[in-house]
Scaffold this motif. Structure first.
Motif, PDB file in Angstrom:
ATOM      1  N   CYS A 194      13.364  -3.095   5.466  1.00  8.70           N
ATOM      2  CA  CYS A 194      13.172  -4.289   5.105  1.00  8.70           C
ATOM      3  C   CYS A 194      12.276  -4.293   3.923  1.00  8.70           C
ATOM      4  O   CYS A 194      11.404  -4.988   3.948  1.00  8.70           O
ATOM      5  N   GLU A 195      13.126  -4.723   2.596  1.00  6.37           N
ATOM      6  CA  GLU A 195      12.390  -5.260   0.985  1.00  6.37           C
ATOM      7  C   GLU A 195      12.225  -6.569   1.822  1.00  6.37           C
ATOM      8  O   GLU A 195      12.548  -7.197   2.670  1.00  6.37           O
ATOM      9  N   LYS A 196      10.966  -6.713   0.906  1.00  3.28           N
ATOM     10  CA  LYS A 196      10.163  -7.934   0.664  1.00  3.28           C
ATOM     11  C   LYS A 196      11.454  -8.929  -0.293  1.00  3.28           C
ATOM     12  O   LYS A 196      11.981  -8.315  -0.365  1.00  3.28           O
ATOM     13  N   PRO A 197      11.719  -9.971   0.599  1.00  2.54           N
ATOM     14  CA  PRO A 197      11.132 -10.770   2.077  1.00  2.54           C
ATOM     15  C   PRO A 197      12.049 -10.377   2.803  1.00  2.54           C
ATOM     16  O   PRO A 197      12.818  -9.900   3.018  1.00  2.54           O
ATOM     17  N   LEU A 198      10.950 -10.782   4.343  1.00  2.00           N
ATOM     18  CA  LEU A 198      12.191 -10.035   5.762  1.00  2.00           C
ATOM     19  C   LEU A 198      13.295 -11.204   6.092  1.00  2.00           C
ATOM     20  O   LEU A 198      14.541 -10.667   6.091  1.00  2.00           O
ATOM     21  N   HIS A 213       3.527 -10.687  -2.405  1.00  2.00           N
ATOM     22  CA  HIS A 213       2.251  -9.671  -1.848  1.00  2.00           C
ATOM     23  C   HIS A 213       0.740  -9.668  -1.391  1.00  2.00           C
ATOM     24  O   HIS A 213       0.805  -8.957  -0.819  1.00  2.00           O
ATOM     25  N   GLU A 214       0.615 -10.802  -2.562  1.00  2.00           N
ATOM     26  CA  GLU A 214      -1.163 -10.886  -2.667  1.00  2.00           C
ATOM     27  C   GLU A 214      -1.269 -11.503  -1.020  1.00  2.00           C
ATOM     28  O   GLU A 214      -2.258 -11.155  -0.854  1.00  2.00           O
ATOM     29  N   ILE A 215      -0.126 -12.583  -0.340  1.00  2.00           N
ATOM     30  CA  ILE A 215      -0.592 -13.417   1.188  1.00  2.00           C
ATOM     31  C   ILE A 215      -0.807 -11.762   2.168  1.00  2.00           C
ATOM     32  O   ILE A 215      -1.548 -11.741   2.714  1.00  2.00           O
ATOM     33  N   ASP A 216       0.901 -11.021   2.266  1.00  2.00           N
ATOM     34  CA  ASP A 216       0.273  -9.808   2.975  1.00  2.00           C
ATOM     35  C   ASP A 216      -0.890  -9.210   2.559  1.00  2.00           C
ATOM     36  O   ASP A 216      -1.565  -8.283   3.792  1.00  2.00           O
ATOM     37  N   THR A 217      -1.085  -8.346   1.283  1.00  2.00           N
ATOM     38  CA  THR A 217      -2.354  -7.465   1.256  1.00  2.00           C
ATOM     39  C   THR A 217      -3.807  -7.930   1.738  1.00  2.00           C
ATOM     40  O   THR A 217      -4.641  -7.956   2.275  1.00  2.00           O
ATOM     41  N   ILE A 218      -3.827  -9.821   1.517  1.00  2.00           N
ATOM     42  CA  ILE A 218      -5.434 -10.384   2.046  1.00  2.00           C
ATOM     43  C   ILE A 218      -4.909 -10.371   3.448  1.00  2.00           C
ATOM     44  O   ILE A 218      -5.860  -9.747   3.910  1.00  2.00           O
ATOM     45  N   ARG A 219      -4.092 -10.593   4.640  1.00  2.00           N
ATOM     46  CA  ARG A 219      -4.072 -10.640   5.461  1.00  2.00           C
ATOM     47  C   ARG A 219      -4.702  -9.148   5.684  1.00  2.00           C
ATOM     48  O   ARG A 219      -5.134  -9.355   6.900  1.00  2.00           O
ATOM     49  N   TRP A 220      -3.741  -7.828   5.498  1.00  2.00           N
ATOM     50  CA  TRP A 220      -4.024  -6.740   6.042  1.00  2.00           C
ATOM     51  C   TRP A 220      -5.811  -6.475   5.574  1.00  2.00           C
ATOM     52  O   TRP A 220      -6.074  -5.872   6.205  1.00  2.00           O
ATOM     53  N   TRP A 279       6.800  -9.649  11.945  1.00  2.00           N
ATOM     54  CA  TRP A 279       5.736 -10.994  12.811  1.00  2.00           C
ATOM     55  C   TRP A 279       4.989 -10.914  11.041  1.00  2.00           C
ATOM     56  O   TRP A 279       5.011 -12.561  10.475  1.00  2.00           O
ATOM     57  N   ASP A 280       4.821  -9.829  10.255  1.00  2.00           N
ATOM     58  CA  ASP A 280       3.946 -10.272   9.576  1.00  2.00           C
ATOM     59  C   ASP A 280       5.461 -10.793   8.149  1.00  2.00           C
ATOM     60  O   ASP A 280       4.336 -11.595   7.256  1.00  2.00           O
TER      61      ASP A 280
END
Ligand code: NAD
Ligand code: ISE
Length: 339
Positions: free
Chosen positions: A93-97, A174-181, A300-301
C-alpha cells in the motif's frame, strides 16, 4: 515462480509502479488494473498487457492475482488493505496506510488475526542508497551515539489544493518513517513552528514549517518542510553523533565549470530522486512475497506514522509541544509477524 499482481489506482504513481513492475522487476507480472476512472484503467491495462477490471474488490478477489498494489487516493486505502487481508493476499500500500490512526489499528488487528504479515507500506526511502549508507554508518557506531538530526524536504511548488496539514500527512510523513527506521527509536514528542511564510505560497498555507521531533532515546530532530521553495526537489538529512556526523549525498549529476562558475542540476521531483529506491523496493517486495516473509515497512509502521502525523497537525493548530501517544507494539510486530 512469477508473482501475479493487481494494481488499484492507475494515476501518477500507479502508472509508474506498473511500468517498473513490468519492465524492471524480475519475477513480477501485472495481470489486472482498476481505477474509478475507467479510461485510465483501460489505458494502463493496455500498456501493461493486463486486464482492466471494474473495481478494486474485483482485483483483490481475482484468483489470478497473487498480490495487490494499492495506489489509489489515501482515503480509499484502508478498505482495500482490509479486503486484501480478508482474501489472504499480500498487499503493498502506498503511503498513507490509512488516513486515520483508528483505521490503521483496524488493519493491524486484522493482520494479527490472519496470523502472518501480509501488509507492506510504501516507504521507499528505506531503499535509497544514501539513506541505507547512513543507516549502516549509524548501526556500525561510526558517529557514536546519535544526538541530533537535521532534515529538509523541499518541493518546487504545490497546487492550491495542498493544505497546511499536508506538511505532516503528505510530506514529512516520509521523514517520520525514515527517522524511526534510521535510529531504531520511537518519536515521542512533536512541535510545529511556523516561520514567516514565503510570498510564493497560496494565502491559506503555512509554508515553510519547521517540525521538531524528540525520540524516546532523547534524539532531537528538526525537519524543514518547504513545499514552494521554487528551485527544485531537495531532500537533505544529516545525523550528528558523539564522535562524528553523517550526511546524505546530493544525487549524482555532472558538474559543469564555465564562466567562473561550478554548476550542476537540481532534480525537480520525487519520481527522479527516488527512482532507484522504488526499483529496489519492488524488487525486494516481489522477492519477499515469493519467500512468504515481508521485510519492508509494516502496518505497525503505518500506524505509528499516522499517530505522529495526527499529533503534529494538532501542534500546528495549537502551537504547543505535544507528546505522541502510541499503543504498545504487539509481539506480532516485534517478532516480524511470522507464525
Ligand atoms: P493520482 O491522483 O495521480 O492517482 C490516484 C488514482 O486513484 C486516480 O487515477 C484515481 O482515479 C484513482 N482512484 C481514486 N479512488 C479510487 C478507488 N476507490 N478505486 C480505484 N481507483 C481509485 O495520485 P498519486 O499521486 O498517484 O497518489 C496515489 C497514492 O500514492 C497516494 O496515497 C499518495 O500519497 C501516494 N504517493 C506516494 C509517493 C511516494 O513518494 N511514495 C509519491 C506520490 C504519491
Ligand atoms: C508526495 O506525495 C510524496 O510522497 C513524495 O515522496 C513527497 O516528496 C512529496 O512531497 C509528496 O507530495
Amino acid at each position: 515462480m512469477t508473482v501475479h499482481i493487481g494494481i488499484i489506482g492507475a494515476g501518477m504513481i500507479g502508472t509508474d509502479h506498473g511500468r517498473r513492475l513490468t519492465d524492471a522487476v524480475a519475477g513480477a507480472s501485472v495481470v489486472a488494473v482498476t481505477d474509478v476512472d475507467a479510461e485510465r484503467a483501460a489505458s494502463l491495462a493496455t500498456n501493461l498487457d493486463a486486464r482492466a477490471l471494474p473495481n478494486g474488490h474485483d482485483v483483490i478477489n481475482d484468483p489470478r492475482v497473487d498480490a495487490v498494489v494499492v495506489t489509489s487516493w489515501g482515503p480509499t486505502h484502508a478498505d482495500y488493505v482490509l479486503a486484501a487481508i480478508e482474501a489472504g493476499k499480500y498487499v503493498f500500500c502506498e503511503k498513507p496506510l490509512a488516513t486515520t490512526a483508528e483505521d490503521c489499528l483496524r488493519i493491524t488487528d486484522a493482520e494479527q488475526a490472519a496470523g502472518r504479515r501480509l501488509v507492506q507500506v510504501g516507504y521507499m526511502r528505506r531503499y535509497d542508497a544514501g539513506y541505507r549508507a547512513m543507516k549502516r554508518a549509524i548501526d556500525a557506531g561510526d558517529i557514536g551515539r546519535p544526538l541530533i538530526m537535521h532534515c529538509a524536504h523541499r518541493n518546487p511548488a504545490v497546487p492550491e489544493s495542498y493544505r497546511s496539514e499536508m506538511a505532516a500527512h503528505d510530506t514529512a510523513v516520509h521523514e517520520i518513517d525514515t527517522i524511526r527506521w534510521l535510529l531504531d527509536d520511537e518519536i515521542v514528542g512533536t512541535q510545529v513552528r511556523t516561520p514567516r511564510p514565503t510570498s510564493n505560497r497560496f494565502e491559506h498555507l503555512h509554508d515553510p514549517q519547521i517540525i521538531l521531533f524528540e525520540t524516546a532515546g532523547g534524539v532531537h530532530i528538526d525537519v524543514e518542510v518547504f513545499v514552494n521553495c521554487q528551485y527544485g526537489y531537495d531532500i537533505q538529512c544529516e545525523t550528528v553523533g558523539e564522535r562524528g556526523a553523517v550526511r546524505l549525498p546530493d544525487p549524482a549529476g555532472a558538474i559543469v565549470r564555465r564562466e567562473g562558475l561550478l554548476r550542476t542540476d537540481v532534480l525537480q521531483g520525487w519520481k527522479e530522486r527516488f527512482a532507484d529506491a522504488f526499483h529496489a523496493e519492488f524488487a525486494e517486495w516481489v522477492h519477499s512475497v515469493r519467500d512468504g516473509q515481508l521485510t519492508g515497512a509494516s502496518a505497525w509502521d503505518g500506524y505509528a506514522a499516522a499517530v505522529i502525523c495526527e499529533t503534529t497537525v494538532e501542534s500546528l493548530h495549537t502551537g504547543r509541544r505535544l507528546g505522541v501517544q502510541l499503543k504498545d507494539m504487539p509481539d506480532f510486530y516485534q517478532h516480524g509477524g511470522m507464525p
